[in-house]
Design a protein around this motif. Structure first.
Motif, short mmCIF file in Angstrom:
data_model
loop_
_atom_site.label_atom_id
_atom_site.label_comp_id
_atom_site.label_asym_id
_atom_site.label_seq_id
_atom_site.Cartn_x
_atom_site.Cartn_y
_atom_site.Cartn_z
N THR A 97 -49.93 4.61 -11.30
CA THR A 97 -49.86 6.29 -11.66
C THR A 97 -49.46 6.56 -13.13
N ASP A 133 -53.67 11.56 -10.47
CA ASP A 133 -53.60 11.10 -9.03
C ASP A 133 -53.97 12.06 -8.27
N LEU A 138 -53.28 7.53 -5.72
CA LEU A 138 -52.39 6.47 -6.14
C LEU A 138 -50.96 6.45 -5.61
N SER A 139 -50.50 7.62 -5.24
CA SER A 139 -48.89 7.72 -4.73
C SER A 139 -49.14 6.97 -3.22
N ARG A 308 -62.27 11.97 -8.80
CA ARG A 308 -61.59 11.24 -9.86
C ARG A 308 -61.69 11.67 -11.19
#
Length: 470
Positions: A97, A133, A138-139, A308
């Motif tokens: 991240t 993110d 990602l989290s 993304r």
């Protein structure tokens, strides 16, 4: 410039969406625990601290064996390596991240251009790469890694509790085996003495040879039973050696000491309701963390199907020396600011999401099953404990009564007023009663150990932050 404006607007919109996670399944599921305990609860006495529970056996050897087994057991060592692996995975997931910065340096010497001569180029710089993110991909992976780390730590505690219970049960089995060995040896000596006296009587002509043969057969049966019981005790010693890695001569030397069965145990602190048990069972906590991790995996798989946004940049500095002159070179750039959107992948990302959803369903089912199993183990231990308590006095009275009956029958036989068949019948009844009493004592201790194991062995649920499940 006109072409850049739509791109900038799209990038701005994507940046606003950054941090907004896609929906994921609930991170926790309800355990199917009954509203109350249905078995009889232990009562009376003081409450026990499960972490120091082994101390009340007043047996230093047992405590040493439990500690040695926890050091030597491979399951605990493997659980420790899983913690290290899960911790490293979490570090990597959190690092994803953050921006990544790489440094580089280069030196080039050569004839780069005709007519210029030899040139030396020295350059150093740094490159930056960062992915926003978007939609919480990602989290979600970071959440999954954190949940698996917490589960691995709980698994290590569960392995320690399981090894302690297994070692203690094996030790109790050995000690009760020794008691049973004493019972069958006494029985074998009694049979041998009866055979000796009957043989003398047969030689004097007062007893039929068939009766003497029966007495010898009974003595041989008793001796065989004692040999078999000795073998069982030896096998349990071997099992303890394997569990603890203690040298067998050392273990046998310490086992030679007198052992006394604990007369009573401190009452284990029972949770008020079965649902409260979930806070002190590391295996249940581990299963719950598996559900949380699977939920985060679903969120990450869903986010993979959305756009993304990535940003790259670099800065470099150096000098060029050619033709006797040196020139400084400084360069930097920000970009590209790139947007990628899956268009066609043959269903790969959708299949990955379906697989993650299926794994979530599996984890939820395993968690519910683990909750039911935890409640079952406590209920079974309570039933066995109460059953052993209720039968103990009856078993003791039975042994005393059969002992008195056997003594009277043996006295009549030796005075010539009783038969060998009657004596052997009484002997078998007495041996069965003594064996049942020793087995009951073993059952009682095993039930206490099983209850210790079922209540989590003193583990307490750590305070965990609530995982995101937007």
């Amino acid at each position: 410039m006109k072409l850049l404006r739509p791109l900038a607007a799209a990038a701005g919109l994507l940046l606003l969406l950054a941090g907004c996670a896609v929906p994921r399944p609930p991170a926790s599921v309800a355990g199917d625990a009954p509203p109350r305990w249905y078995a009889s609860l232990p009562h009376g006495g003081r409450l026990a601290d499960l972490r120091q529970w082994w101390q009340q056996f007043n047996d230093p050897l047992l405590v040493d064996l439990v500690e040695a087994a926890q050091v030597a057991n491979p399951d605990i060592a493997i659980a420790g390596t899983r913690i290290a692996e899960a911790r490293a995975t979490r570090v990597a997931a959190r690092a994803a991240t953050l921006p990544a910065v790489d440094a580089n340096a280069s030196l080039v010497r050569g004839n780069a251009q005709a007519g210029v001569g030899l040139a030396t180029i020295v350059q150093s710089g740094a490159q930056l790469a960062w992915e926003a993110d978007l939609f919480g991909r990602l989290s979600a992976r970071s959440d999954a890694a954190s949940a698996r780390l917490a589960g691995a730590e709980a698994g290590w505690h569960d392995a320690r509790v399981a090894v302690a219970a297994e070692t203690a049960t094996t030790y109790v089995d050995l000690r009760t085996c020794e008691r049973q060995l004493a019972v069958v040896r006494n029985d074998a000596r009694s049979r041998a003495e009866t055979a000796r006296l009957t043989g003398l009587s047969a030689e004097a002509g007062f007893t039929a040879p068939a009766v003497a043969a029966q007495a010898r057969a009974s003595a041989a049966e008793g001796a065989a039973r004692a040999t078999q019981q000795q073998a069982q005790c030896d096998l349990l010693v071997k099992a303890l050696v394997a569990l603890t890695a203690m040298r067998e001569p050392t273990l046998r030397e310490r086992l030679a000491g007198r052992w006394s069965e604990p007369a009573s145990f401190a009452v284990l602190a029972m949770p008020s309701v079965p649902a409260a048990l979930l806070a002190q069972r590391p295996d249940v906590f581990q299963a719950e963390r598996a559900v949380e991790a699977a939920s985060a995996d679903v969120g990450a798989a869903r986010a993979d199907r959305f756009p993304r946004l990535s940003l790259n940049g670099q800065i470099a500095g150096g000098f060029l020396h050619a033709g006797g002159q040196t020139s400084d070179v400084q360069t930097w750039s920000i970009g590209p600011l790139a947007v990628s959107l899956p268009v066609f992948d043959g269903g790969r990302l959708a299949a990955a999401e379906d697989a993650a959803t299926a794994r979530y369903g599996e984890a939820a089912a395993l968690y519910a099953a683990r909750v039911r199993q935890a409640v079952r183990e406590v209920e079974e231990a309570l039933v066995n404990l109460e059953s052993a308590r209720e039968r103990s006095e009856d078993a003791r009275v039975a042994v005393e009564g059969y002992q008195a009956s056997f003594a009277a029958t043996e006295a009549r036989y030796r005075s010539g007023l009783g038969s060998l068949i009657e004596l052997e019948d009484q002997r078998r009844v007495l041996l069965a009663a003594q064996t049942a009493l020793v087995s009951l004592q073993r059952e009682r201790l095993a039930a206490w150990i099983a209850l210790y194991r079922a209540l989590g062995g003193g583990w307490q649920r750590p305070d965990m932050p609530v995982a995101r499940s937007e």
